[in-house]
Design a protein around this motif. Structure first.
Motif, PDB file in Angstrom:
ATOM      1  N   VAL A  90       0.829  -1.208   0.000  1.00  0.00           N
ATOM      2  CA  VAL A  90       0.000   0.000   0.000  1.00  0.00           C
ATOM      3  C   VAL A  90       0.864   1.259   0.000  1.00  0.00           C
ATOM      4  O   VAL A  90       0.647   2.182  -0.808  1.00  0.00           O
ATOM      5  CB  VAL A  90      -0.958   0.000   1.210  1.00  0.00           C
ATOM      6  CG1 VAL A  90      -1.714   1.332   1.284  1.00  0.00           C
ATOM      7  CG2 VAL A  90      -1.954  -1.149   1.100  1.00  0.00           C
ATOM      8  N   THR A  91       1.837   1.329   0.884  1.00  0.00           N
ATOM      9  CA  THR A  91       2.650   2.543   1.008  1.00  0.00           C
ATOM     10  C   THR A  91       3.521   2.772  -0.224  1.00  0.00           C
ATOM     11  O   THR A  91       3.605   3.896  -0.741  1.00  0.00           O
ATOM     12  CB  THR A  91       3.535   2.486   2.262  1.00  0.00           C
ATOM     13  OG1 THR A  91       4.318   1.278   2.237  1.00  0.00           O
ATOM     14  CG2 THR A  91       2.700   2.499   3.520  1.00  0.00           C
ATOM     15  N   TRP A  94       1.241   3.530  -3.615  1.00  0.00           N
ATOM     16  CA  TRP A  94       0.635   4.855  -3.716  1.00  0.00           C
ATOM     17  C   TRP A  94       1.669   5.968  -3.678  1.00  0.00           C
ATOM     18  O   TRP A  94       1.458   7.039  -4.251  1.00  0.00           O
ATOM     19  CB  TRP A  94      -0.416   5.036  -2.625  1.00  0.00           C
ATOM     20  CG  TRP A  94      -1.646   4.227  -2.915  1.00  0.00           C
ATOM     21  CD1 TRP A  94      -2.103   3.140  -2.239  1.00  0.00           C
ATOM     22  CD2 TRP A  94      -2.568   4.431  -3.998  1.00  0.00           C
ATOM     23  NE1 TRP A  94      -3.250   2.648  -2.821  1.00  0.00           N
ATOM     24  CE2 TRP A  94      -3.552   3.421  -3.901  1.00  0.00           C
ATOM     25  CE3 TRP A  94      -2.653   5.361  -5.034  1.00  0.00           C
ATOM     26  CZ2 TRP A  94      -4.614   3.326  -4.805  1.00  0.00           C
ATOM     27  CZ3 TRP A  94      -3.702   5.260  -5.944  1.00  0.00           C
ATOM     28  CH2 TRP A  94      -4.673   4.253  -5.822  1.00  0.00           C
ATOM     29  N   SER A  95       2.798   5.733  -3.036  1.00  0.00           N
ATOM     30  CA  SER A  95       3.870   6.739  -3.047  1.00  0.00           C
ATOM     31  C   SER A  95       4.413   6.917  -4.458  1.00  0.00           C
ATOM     32  O   SER A  95       4.573   8.049  -4.944  1.00  0.00           O
ATOM     33  CB  SER A  95       4.994   6.324  -2.102  1.00  0.00           C
ATOM     34  OG  SER A  95       4.542   6.282  -0.764  1.00  0.00           O
ATOM     35  N   TYR A  97       2.902   5.874  -7.202  1.00  0.00           N
ATOM     36  CA  TYR A  97       1.769   6.245  -8.069  1.00  0.00           C
ATOM     37  C   TYR A  97       1.569   7.759  -8.073  1.00  0.00           C
ATOM     38  O   TYR A  97       1.362   8.373  -9.124  1.00  0.00           O
ATOM     39  CB  TYR A  97       0.508   5.546  -7.580  1.00  0.00           C
ATOM     40  CG  TYR A  97      -0.715   5.733  -8.468  1.00  0.00           C
ATOM     41  CD1 TYR A  97      -1.062   4.767  -9.405  1.00  0.00           C
ATOM     42  CD2 TYR A  97      -1.532   6.867  -8.353  1.00  0.00           C
ATOM     43  CE1 TYR A  97      -2.194   4.928 -10.213  1.00  0.00           C
ATOM     44  CE2 TYR A  97      -2.639   7.038  -9.154  1.00  0.00           C
ATOM     45  CZ  TYR A  97      -2.972   6.061 -10.080  1.00  0.00           C
ATOM     46  OH  TYR A  97      -4.072   6.233 -10.876  1.00  0.00           O
ATOM     47  N   ILE A  98       1.645   8.367  -6.900  1.00  0.00           N
ATOM     48  CA  ILE A  98       1.466   9.819  -6.797  1.00  0.00           C
ATOM     49  C   ILE A  98       2.611  10.558  -7.503  1.00  0.00           C
ATOM     50  O   ILE A  98       2.403  11.579  -8.165  1.00  0.00           O
ATOM     51  CB  ILE A  98       1.374  10.248  -5.321  1.00  0.00           C
ATOM     52  CG1 ILE A  98       0.063   9.720  -4.705  1.00  0.00           C
ATOM     53  CG2 ILE A  98       1.447  11.763  -5.177  1.00  0.00           C
ATOM     54  CD1 ILE A  98      -0.030   9.906  -3.212  1.00  0.00           C
ATOM     55  N   ARG A 101       2.666   7.615 -11.956  1.00  0.00           N
ATOM     56  CA  ARG A 101       1.960   6.341 -12.037  1.00  0.00           C
ATOM     57  C   ARG A 101       2.523   5.408 -13.106  1.00  0.00           C
ATOM     58  O   ARG A 101       2.419   4.183 -13.002  1.00  0.00           O
ATOM     59  CB  ARG A 101       0.473   6.568 -12.291  1.00  0.00           C
ATOM     60  CG  ARG A 101       0.115   7.161 -13.636  1.00  0.00           C
ATOM     61  CD  ARG A 101      -1.371   7.056 -13.891  1.00  0.00           C
ATOM     62  NE  ARG A 101      -1.800   5.672 -13.973  1.00  0.00           N
ATOM     63  CZ  ARG A 101      -3.067   5.288 -14.118  1.00  0.00           C
ATOM     64  NH1 ARG A 101      -4.031   6.188 -14.195  1.00  0.00           N
ATOM     65  NH2 ARG A 101      -3.374   4.018 -14.177  1.00  0.00           N
ATOM     66  N   ASN A 118      -8.464  -2.080  -8.521  1.00  0.00           N
ATOM     67  CA  ASN A 118      -7.164  -1.528  -8.163  1.00  0.00           C
ATOM     68  C   ASN A 118      -7.124  -1.192  -6.672  1.00  0.00           C
ATOM     69  O   ASN A 118      -6.146  -1.501  -5.979  1.00  0.00           O
ATOM     70  CB  ASN A 118      -6.892  -0.272  -8.993  1.00  0.00           C
ATOM     71  CG  ASN A 118      -5.560   0.373  -8.657  1.00  0.00           C
ATOM     72  OD1 ASN A 118      -4.602  -0.295  -8.276  1.00  0.00           O
ATOM     73  ND2 ASN A 118      -5.494   1.692  -8.779  1.00  0.00           N
ATOM     74  N   HIS A 119      -8.195  -0.568  -6.162  1.00  0.00           N
ATOM     75  CA  HIS A 119      -8.250  -0.260  -4.725  1.00  0.00           C
ATOM     76  C   HIS A 119      -8.339  -1.543  -3.897  1.00  0.00           C
ATOM     77  O   HIS A 119      -7.817  -1.606  -2.775  1.00  0.00           O
ATOM     78  CB  HIS A 119      -9.437   0.647  -4.429  1.00  0.00           C
ATOM     79  CG  HIS A 119      -9.232   2.065  -4.864  1.00  0.00           C
ATOM     80  ND1 HIS A 119      -8.300   2.893  -4.281  1.00  0.00           N
ATOM     81  CD2 HIS A 119      -9.824   2.810  -5.848  1.00  0.00           C
ATOM     82  CE1 HIS A 119      -8.326   4.080  -4.868  1.00  0.00           C
ATOM     83  NE2 HIS A 119      -9.235   4.056  -5.824  1.00  0.00           N
ATOM     84  N   HIS A 122      -4.659  -2.601  -3.803  1.00  0.00           N
ATOM     85  CA  HIS A 122      -3.627  -1.692  -3.304  1.00  0.00           C
ATOM     86  C   HIS A 122      -4.079  -0.720  -2.215  1.00  0.00           C
ATOM     87  O   HIS A 122      -3.294   0.123  -1.799  1.00  0.00           O
ATOM     88  CB  HIS A 122      -3.058  -0.878  -4.480  1.00  0.00           C
ATOM     89  CG  HIS A 122      -2.454  -1.709  -5.555  1.00  0.00           C
ATOM     90  ND1 HIS A 122      -2.929  -1.728  -6.847  1.00  0.00           N
ATOM     91  CD2 HIS A 122      -1.410  -2.579  -5.526  1.00  0.00           C
ATOM     92  CE1 HIS A 122      -2.199  -2.558  -7.577  1.00  0.00           C
ATOM     93  NE2 HIS A 122      -1.277  -3.080  -6.815  1.00  0.00           N
ATOM     94  N   THR A 123      -5.323  -0.802  -1.771  1.00  0.00           N
ATOM     95  CA  THR A 123      -5.812   0.138  -0.754  1.00  0.00           C
ATOM     96  C   THR A 123      -6.457  -0.567   0.429  1.00  0.00           C
ATOM     97  O   THR A 123      -6.041  -0.367   1.582  1.00  0.00           O
ATOM     98  CB  THR A 123      -6.825   1.128  -1.369  1.00  0.00           C
ATOM     99  OG1 THR A 123      -6.236   1.776  -2.496  1.00  0.00           O
ATOM    100  CG2 THR A 123      -7.237   2.178  -0.348  1.00  0.00           C
TER     101      THR A 123
END
Length: 231
Positions: A90-91, A94-95, A97-98, A101, A118-119, A122-123
């Protein structure tokens, strides 16, 4: 909670498999390992809870022995795989990706993998694993054994990624295409260290949650008789 994750994660596995066939055999395969880990773990959680309910009040030593094995497996998976790998995915996802991506989840995949899936990959893993840790006490292995198991998994996964590149000539993580061989080695070493750090964080968090709860129970068990005697 378990039911939602046990349903969602196998769905993501099936979708990823079909996406692998349609897209490239690679881009979606990278999440398959992590989805399998979470699906197996939460499946074991469900099985453990059901077994506990079914064996409650039963004096069968064999059933009790099997339940203890199941609990040990659940605790080991939580400590070594579900928590450190889940938090890492997760960390890191998204790190990156931001930041960009295209380095981890190219826009091309939006045509094949819906946003909710996707969520799911990964979320939602993070809140589910935190809820599991808060609601269930897990017995961690010895620190040396736990770290050795985490390192074994990390090295095994890195070798799998390298093997895919060796066979196909394509990195499952686009980020790796931009790194020189020396920087890749440093990157892989850093990933292994980070996963080990997350393992230690999980151990500390688990001990903090349940040691605090034990202290509260002990405090109330002492205070109640005292209040009764004073009354």
């Amino acid at each position: 909670i378990y039911g939602t994750d046990v349903f969602l994660l196998p769905m993501s596995i099936l979708w990823q498999y079909s996406s692998c066939v349609r897209v490239s055999d690679l881009l979606s395969a990278k999440g398959l390992v992590f989805s399998v880990i979470q699906a197996v773990f939460f499946g074991i959680c469900v099985l453990t809870d059901l077994s506990s309910l079914l064996t409650r009040g039963n004096d069968s030593q064999e059933q009790e022995r099997q339940l203890k094995k199941l609990i040990s497996l659940r605790d080991w998976m939580m400590a070594v795989l579900a928590f450190p790998v889940g938090v890492f995915v997760v960390t890191m996802f998204w790190s990156i990706y931001i930041y960009d991506r295209e380095l981890v989840y190219p826009k091309l995949l939006d045509n094949f993998i819906p946003a909710w899936l996707n969520h799911g990959m990964h979320t939602t893993v993070l809140p589910f694993v935190l809820i599991e840790m808060r609601t269930t006490h897990h017995q961690y292995p010895s620190r040396s054994c736990g770290l050795a198991a985490v390192c074994t998994f990390a090295v095994g996964y890195i070798l799998w990624v390298c093997w895919i590149h060796h066979v196909t000539g394509v990195w499952v993580y686009p980020l790796l295409e931009h790194l020189s061989p020396g920087v890749k080695i440093i990157f892989f070493a850093a990933v292994t260290v980070i996963i080990n750090v997350f393992y230690l964080m999980g151990e500390v968090l688990n001990n903090y949650i349940w040691d605090t709860q034990k202290s509260r129970i002990k405090y109330h068990s002492v205070q109640m008789p005292l209040m009764v005697s004073l009354g």
